[in-house]
Design a protein around this motif. Structure first.
Motif, PDB file in Angstrom:
ATOM      1  N   UNK A 217      51.078  31.227  41.588  1.00 38.23           N
ATOM      2  CA  UNK A 217      52.497  31.247  41.953  1.00 38.23           C
ATOM      3  C   UNK A 217      53.040  32.677  41.920  1.00 38.23           C
ATOM      4  N   UNK A 218      52.658  33.441  40.882  1.00 35.01           N
ATOM      5  CA  UNK A 218      53.213  34.785  40.732  1.00 35.01           C
ATOM      6  C   UNK A 218      52.710  35.732  41.822  1.00 35.01           C
ATOM      7  N   UNK A 219      51.436  35.600  42.193  1.00 38.58           N
ATOM      8  CA  UNK A 219      50.913  36.537  43.207  1.00 38.58           C
ATOM      9  C   UNK A 219      51.040  35.981  44.617  1.00 38.58           C
ATOM     10  N   UNK A 220      51.484  34.726  44.733  1.00 35.98           N
ATOM     11  CA  UNK A 220      51.712  34.077  46.031  1.00 35.98           C
ATOM     12  C   UNK A 220      50.470  34.139  46.918  1.00 35.98           C
ATOM     13  N   UNK A 221      49.318  33.937  46.279  1.00 42.94           N
ATOM     14  CA  UNK A 221      48.066  33.921  47.025  1.00 42.94           C
ATOM     15  C   UNK A 221      47.069  33.113  46.204  1.00 42.94           C
ATOM     16  N   UNK A 222      46.248  32.308  46.873  1.00 44.04           N
ATOM     17  CA  UNK A 222      45.320  31.454  46.118  1.00 44.04           C
ATOM     18  C   UNK A 222      44.035  32.173  45.739  1.00 44.04           C
ATOM     19  N   UNK A 223      43.755  33.330  46.324  1.00 43.57           N
ATOM     20  CA  UNK A 223      42.515  34.032  46.017  1.00 43.57           C
ATOM     21  C   UNK A 223      42.752  35.102  44.952  1.00 43.57           C
ATOM     22  N   UNK A 224      41.736  35.338  44.130  1.00 47.26           N
ATOM     23  CA  UNK A 224      41.773  36.454  43.186  1.00 47.26           C
ATOM     24  C   UNK A 224      41.017  37.625  43.805  1.00 47.26           C
ATOM     25  N   UNK A 225      41.617  38.806  43.692  1.00 46.65           N
ATOM     26  CA  UNK A 225      41.001  39.990  44.279  1.00 46.65           C
ATOM     27  C   UNK A 225      41.451  41.211  43.488  1.00 46.65           C
ATOM     28  N   UNK A 226      41.000  42.398  43.884  1.00 42.73           N
ATOM     29  CA  UNK A 226      41.416  43.610  43.174  1.00 42.73           C
ATOM     30  C   UNK A 226      42.940  43.690  43.125  1.00 42.73           C
ATOM     31  N   UNK A 227      43.468  43.901  41.950  1.00 44.87           N
ATOM     32  CA  UNK A 227      44.922  43.961  41.755  1.00 44.87           C
ATOM     33  C   UNK A 227      45.506  42.665  41.227  1.00 44.87           C
ATOM     34  N   UNK A 228      44.751  41.567  41.301  1.00 49.06           N
ATOM     35  CA  UNK A 228      45.273  40.302  40.777  1.00 49.06           C
ATOM     36  C   UNK A 228      45.499  40.417  39.269  1.00 49.06           C
ATOM     37  N   UNK A 229      46.669  39.961  38.825  1.00 47.11           N
ATOM     38  CA  UNK A 229      46.983  39.915  37.394  1.00 47.11           C
ATOM     39  C   UNK A 229      46.840  38.460  36.958  1.00 47.11           C
ATOM     40  N   UNK A 230      45.976  38.230  35.989  1.00 47.00           N
ATOM     41  CA  UNK A 230      45.678  36.865  35.542  1.00 47.00           C
ATOM     42  C   UNK A 230      46.632  36.524  34.410  1.00 47.00           C
ATOM     43  N   UNK A 231      47.482  35.526  34.664  1.00 50.05           N
ATOM     44  CA  UNK A 231      48.554  35.200  33.727  1.00 50.05           C
ATOM     45  C   UNK A 231      48.172  34.041  32.821  1.00 50.05           C
ATOM     46  N   UNK A 232      48.810  34.014  31.654  1.00 46.62           N
ATOM     47  CA  UNK A 232      48.633  32.900  30.722  1.00 46.62           C
ATOM     48  C   UNK A 232      49.644  31.803  31.029  1.00 46.62           C
ATOM     49  N   UNK A 233      49.504  30.682  30.320  1.00 47.61           N
ATOM     50  CA  UNK A 233      50.465  29.582  30.457  1.00 47.61           C
ATOM     51  C   UNK A 233      51.840  29.952  29.910  1.00 47.61           C
ATOM     52  N   UNK A 234      51.945  31.133  29.311  1.00 49.61           N
ATOM     53  CA  UNK A 234      53.255  31.632  28.894  1.00 49.61           C
ATOM     54  C   UNK A 234      53.742  32.752  29.806  1.00 49.61           C
ATOM     55  N   UNK A 235      53.024  32.945  30.919  1.00 50.83           N
ATOM     56  CA  UNK A 235      53.447  33.938  31.912  1.00 50.83           C
ATOM     57  C   UNK A 235      53.139  35.371  31.531  1.00 50.83           C
ATOM     58  N   UNK A 236      52.279  35.557  30.525  1.00 45.27           N
ATOM     59  CA  UNK A 236      51.943  36.897  30.047  1.00 45.27           C
ATOM     60  C   UNK A 236      50.653  37.380  30.705  1.00 45.27           C
ATOM     61  N   UNK A 237      50.612  38.640  31.152  1.00 49.46           N
ATOM     62  CA  UNK A 237      49.361  39.155  31.709  1.00 49.46           C
ATOM     63  C   UNK A 237      48.232  39.141  30.658  1.00 49.46           C
ATOM     64  N   UNK A 238      47.125  38.484  31.007  1.00 51.05           N
ATOM     65  CA  UNK A 238      45.963  38.445  30.108  1.00 51.05           C
ATOM     66  C   UNK A 238      44.903  39.436  30.558  1.00 51.05           C
TER      67      UNK A 238
ATOM     68  N   UNK B  63      43.580  42.007  34.246  1.00 54.43           N
ATOM     69  CA  UNK B  63      43.800  42.488  35.611  1.00 54.43           C
ATOM     70  C   UNK B  63      42.435  42.694  36.254  1.00 54.43           C
ATOM     71  N   UNK B  64      42.309  42.271  37.514  1.00 55.00           N
ATOM     72  CA  UNK B  64      41.094  42.573  38.274  1.00 55.00           C
ATOM     73  C   UNK B  64      41.252  44.004  38.782  1.00 55.00           C
ATOM     74  N   UNK B  65      40.433  44.912  38.231  1.00 53.79           N
ATOM     75  CA  UNK B  65      40.626  46.329  38.540  1.00 53.79           C
ATOM     76  C   UNK B  65      39.739  46.819  39.679  1.00 53.79           C
ATOM     77  N   UNK B  66      38.752  46.039  40.063  1.00 57.51           N
ATOM     78  CA  UNK B  66      37.895  46.481  41.157  1.00 57.51           C
ATOM     79  C   UNK B  66      36.707  45.562  41.311  1.00 57.51           C
TER      80      UNK B  66
END
Ligand SMILES: [Zn+2]
Length: 211
Positions: A68-89, A91-94
């Motif tokens: 929902x936060x990244x508005x894209x269903x795929x994970x790729x470089x730059x994706x921030x992986x969020x927790x169920x509390x909305x906190x960044x856990x 980042x896909x750095x490359x």
């Protein structure tokens, strides 16, 4: 001396370097700022992955919040992986694979039976690996939530249908992830042999933690 290409351009010093056997579970902690490189040693290997706050595992990776936060269903470089509390856990750095899946879920004996027939009931599956990986920490089936599938190709078709098709990974390709909080990760090196997610041939992956 032969150079080890998998160790190219890693942040900081290597603190852990381990090959996870085909079909096996794996668990490890990652401190804030540390990096994990997952290397798809032989190619076309799905790596099912869950993450929990190291200090309070009621906080865990949330596919829904991340999508929902990244508005894209795929994970790729730059994706921030969020927790169920909305906190960044994390980042896909490359990495060298264009995109990764977080909607295909994990295989189980039950879903195998439904999809591929009753003769597959005894085959090892990702859900069992997650349970084994979580058990030393007191985790159980309530701790299994929608997971990440690194290197797995689950295209969303124009009509919204999901495919599980031949991978877009290849031998030696990798993904780099940075921990944004202290986390515990649990991995299933997917044992699936009934669909192309592992090229019908599960293979080892390499986990390199640095920082
Ligand atoms: Zn699996």
């Amino acid at each position: 001396m032969m150079s080890d290409k998998a160790l190219d351009i890693l942040p900081g010093q290597v603190v852990h370097d381990e090959t996870v056997a085909a079909k096996a579970p794996w668990a490890h902690s990652l401190l804030k700022g540390q990096a994990l490189r997952i290397v798809d040693l032989e190619g076309n290997q799905a790596v099912d992955f869950l993450a929990y706050n190291l200090h309070d595992d009621s906080e865990r990776y949330s596919a829904q919040d991340t999508i929902a936060a990244q508005r894209n269903v795929y994970l790729t470089t730059g994706s921030v992986l969020l927790s169920n509390e909305g906190t960044p856990m994390m980042t896909v750095t490359g990495g060298s694979v264009d995109r990764h899946d977080t909607i295909g879920g994990a295989c189980s004996c039950e879903s195998n039976t439904l999809r591929y027939g009753h003769h597959t009931r005894a085959q090892h599956a990702c859900v069992e690996n997650f349970l084994i990986g979580n058990s030393p920490f007191g985790g159980d089936s309530r701790d299994l939530v929608p997971n990440i599938n690194w290197f797995m190709n689950v295209p969303v078709e124009a009509d919204g249908m999901l495919g599980i098709v031949d991978g877009i990974s290849a031998p030696g390709l990798y993904v780099d992830i940075r921990a944004e909080m202290d986390i515990r990760i649990v991995v299933s090196n997917c044992p699936q042999i009934n669909n192309p997610c592992n090229g019908f041939n599960p293979t080892p992956v390499r986990m390199i933690i640095s920082g």
